[in-house]
Design an enzyme around this catalytic site. Sequence first.
Site, PDB file in Angstrom:
ATOM      1  N   ASP A 129      15.819 -38.788 -55.358  1.00  0.00           N
ATOM      2  CA  ASP A 129      17.205 -38.833 -55.819  1.00  0.00           C
ATOM      3  C   ASP A 129      17.765 -40.206 -55.508  1.00  0.00           C
ATOM      4  O   ASP A 129      17.454 -40.786 -54.466  1.00  0.00           O
ATOM      5  CB  ASP A 129      18.045 -37.757 -55.110  1.00  0.00           C
ATOM      6  CG  ASP A 129      17.697 -36.346 -55.540  1.00  0.00           C
ATOM      7  OD1 ASP A 129      17.281 -36.154 -56.693  1.00  0.00           O
ATOM      8  OD2 ASP A 129      17.848 -35.425 -54.712  1.00  0.00           O
ATOM      9  N   ASP A 145      18.110 -34.213 -62.969  1.00  0.00           N
ATOM     10  CA  ASP A 145      19.232 -33.347 -62.597  1.00  0.00           C
ATOM     11  C   ASP A 145      20.362 -33.421 -63.618  1.00  0.00           C
ATOM     12  O   ASP A 145      21.000 -32.412 -63.927  1.00  0.00           O
ATOM     13  CB  ASP A 145      19.769 -33.730 -61.215  1.00  0.00           C
ATOM     14  CG  ASP A 145      18.778 -33.484 -60.101  1.00  0.00           C
ATOM     15  OD1 ASP A 145      17.906 -32.604 -60.255  1.00  0.00           O
ATOM     16  OD2 ASP A 145      18.875 -34.174 -59.065  1.00  0.00           O
TER      17      ASP A 145
END
Length: 194
Positions: A129, A145
């Site tokens: 991330d 995401d």
Amino acid sequence: MRSRPPLRSAAAGIIIAILAVVVLAADQLAKTVAIDSLPPERVVPVIGEALQFYLVRNPGAAFSLGEGVTWIFTIALAIVAGIIVYLAARRVHSRLWAVVLGLLLGGVLGNLTDRLLREPGFPVGHVVDFISTPWMMPAIYNVADVFIVSMMISVAILVLFGLRLDGTRETKASRSTESAAADDAPSGAEPGAR
């Protein structure tokens, strides 16, 4: 104005596959660039505080929940991917559903790839991330995401507006007809069976 004919299963499958591959490639490329160019766990402002990069490896789900049961997320992602592939092969005849499911599948495959191939290893890899928008939410996320969340919202909207996987639109009249057919069906028979 004539409506377009429904997609054949093969055409819907091709649309879903192409979009999934594009999203998967974009996600994995973005993660590779982030790993190669961002310092771990340090804020890199892009647009002030509106958009920042912050590289982390997430063993859990959203907000790092479930860090000790990473393998469950791997199974869940694989099941979601399998359901989308099944729908693509059997049920989707709507162009809009094909686009939404293709983009959703790409996002799911992006994070599933991390779970399967990244350290610490199969099937408990950590998801990369690196996108942070503190003004919007306190989470750090990635390209996959973005597609997963936005396409799940799109699925909800398509369902809310009654667009079926086959491209037909559910109306009050069609619900009434289906309900009446179910009420008229003999006991033990499937609704709509003749």
